[in-house]
Scaffold this motif. Sequence first.
Motif, PDB file in Angstrom:
ATOM      1  N   ARG A   1       0.833  -1.212   0.000  1.00 39.13           N
ATOM      2  CA  ARG A   1       0.000   0.000   0.000  1.00 39.13           C
ATOM      3  C   ARG A   1       0.862   1.254   0.000  1.00 39.13           C
TER       4      ARG A   1
ATOM      5  N   ASP B   1       3.548   1.004   8.732  1.00 34.97           N
ATOM      6  CA  ASP B   1       3.228   0.788   7.310  1.00 34.97           C
ATOM      7  C   ASP B   1       2.198   1.779   6.778  1.00 34.97           C
ATOM      8  N   GLU B   2       2.212   2.989   7.288  1.00 39.55           N
ATOM      9  CA  GLU B   2       1.230   3.964   6.810  1.00 39.55           C
ATOM     10  C   GLU B   2       1.893   5.032   5.954  1.00 39.55           C
TER      11      GLU B   2
ATOM     12  N   LEU C   1       2.418   8.752  11.968  1.00 35.92           N
ATOM     13  CA  LEU C   1       2.271   7.673  10.979  1.00 35.92           C
ATOM     14  C   LEU C   1       2.234   6.341  11.697  1.00 35.92           C
ATOM     15  N   ARG C   2       1.177   5.612  11.478  1.00 40.85           N
ATOM     16  CA  ARG C   2       1.089   4.277  12.069  1.00 40.85           C
ATOM     17  C   ARG C   2       2.042   3.338  11.319  1.00 40.85           C
TER      18      ARG C   2
ATOM     19  N   VAL D   1       0.788   8.842   4.097  1.00 38.12           N
ATOM     20  CA  VAL D   1      -0.269   9.851   4.022  1.00 38.12           C
ATOM     21  C   VAL D   1       0.071  10.903   2.977  1.00 38.12           C
TER      22      VAL D   1
ATOM     23  N   SER E   1      -4.930   8.511   3.456  1.00 36.55           N
ATOM     24  CA  SER E   1      -4.014   7.642   4.191  1.00 36.55           C
ATOM     25  C   SER E   1      -4.102   6.271   3.543  1.00 36.55           C
ATOM     26  N   THR E   2      -3.005   5.504   3.577  1.00 38.29           N
ATOM     27  CA  THR E   2      -3.050   4.158   2.991  1.00 38.29           C
ATOM     28  C   THR E   2      -4.036   3.265   3.753  1.00 38.29           C
ATOM     29  N   TYR E   3      -4.395   3.667   4.985  1.00 38.57           N
ATOM     30  CA  TYR E   3      -5.416   2.921   5.743  1.00 38.57           C
ATOM     31  C   TYR E   3      -6.843   3.354   5.361  1.00 38.57           C
TER      32      TYR E   3
END
Length: 532
Positions: A342, A523-524, A520-521, A526, A504-506
């Motif tokens: 992602r 693997d995130e 940033l979480r 933005v 966000s990729t989430y």
Amino acid sequence: MSAEQYHWWQQGVIYHVYPRSFMDSDGDGIGDLPGIVGRLDYLQWLGVDAIWLSPIFPSPMADFGYDVSDYTAIDPVFGTMEDFDRLVSEAHARGLRVLLDFVANHTSEHHPWFLESRSSRHSPKRDWYIWRDPAPGGGPPNNWLSAFGGSAWEWDDRTGQYYYHAFLKEQPDLNWRNPDVQQAMLDAMRFWFERGVDGFRLDAIWHLIKDDQFRDNPPNPDYKPNDPPYYRLLPVFTTDRPEIHPILAMMRRLADAYGDRVLIGEIYLPVERLVAYYGMHEPELHLPYNFQLVLLPWDARRIQAAIDVYEALLPPGAWPNWVLGNHDRPRVASRVGRAQARVAAMLLLTLRGTPTVYYGDEIGMVNVEIPAEAAKDPLEHTVGHGFGRDPERTPMQWDSTPNAGFTPGDPWLPLSPDYPVYNVEAQRTDPRSILTLYRRLLALRRAEPALSVGRYRSLPAEGELVAYLRADDAQRFLVALNFGSWVRRYSCRQLGLRGEIALSTYLDREGERVEGEVLLRPDEGVVVRLID
Ligand code: NOJ
Ligand code: MG
């Protein structure tokens, strides 16, 4: 420059279709042109701008179409010329361009030109290919190796000479120093331009010209024992020869004569060499493929440095491009993992330049383990077990019905066992799926020229973070990507970091305000819309 002044191939996104594996309409287990036509609505919905089809020309399929026996026809396995014309008109009606794969470096051993050439030393087409006498003591004329294993020279008993093949022995190299070859191949390109194709991806183009003195390639001091044997030598006399440039310029003049068409080149070279293929003296390729994101380890520092070096090396007027994968390389989701796939998507679709998306990457397809008895790719034998490219060529996963909706027959390669979950149908309505992420990224990119054609500025970042700015006169975006699996904060003194999250990729933080820093979480990634 305002957005309208850019060419479609600068602002657009290319989608790479491997026709055998995209959609089968007639139940023979092999994807075909009517199958692709039936899926154009999907591609339009996804939001891409052009499709590049791997070769669809008549071929004995020794290398699955990269061994062409007729450059101006369609292989019956893929359909008819009428099917092709319909594909072009249906694609154009949806605003999608169509690019073909032009296998310029070599033909099939069954091409009539080669049959003629090998028939006699006195054949008028003898010089269309590269024939040489044995070395003085016997054996191949020199040490040149085939990229697909073994010597690049194949002995021909009947005429008592060797011919050169950079790839399989079933793929003899054309002699592009011969003006008749040049004309015949340019005629083939003309044929497709006349039929309305919007451009070509030129296969193996850095191989086109070889040393005219046939000097031995030197040993590669960096060769590692597990590398394919081809890497034992540095291919300095078999690839990237200076005489290729006037030929590419000639192709470019042809393309330009047809208006807004594009020439893309498959070139695996270090970026310092790659940039020469834009043309030093006169225009050559619009987009020499930049494979850094395919080849480099997935390491934030290495990737950010590579982007910056590439941006810095581009000659004036040269347009960048980016790729995550293709039919010759492991799937990105297998290489970097599903979570990072992602982040990779966000990187690909927010960098400056033209992205190419490999079919199936948008649904997170992974390499599929192929049992030995089902293996199809010849490299599994010629280079060795594990070097076959079947795992990244498996059928597209459309839905959860048998064979993922790809074929009512027996698929030519096995389907991934994950298709009940990883398929278009299941993901298109899932607001958090990777397919939704791709679609949102493509829509954002289309809506915001800052992200496609805007300026790129590298931002200071450390450790597992990559950060950059994309800006035009109307908008500024911060892209911050976490390549690691720990929570990180990104802040930057150079930047008044104030804005809101555009994506966000989430897919769950849109509209969130950020001020001073962005969290940033794991693997995130933005995209932050900055507010001054
Ligand atoms: C590069 C193509 O992408 C690959 O699939 C093919 O085998 C070689 N060129 C030879 O044509
Ligand atoms: Mg079929």
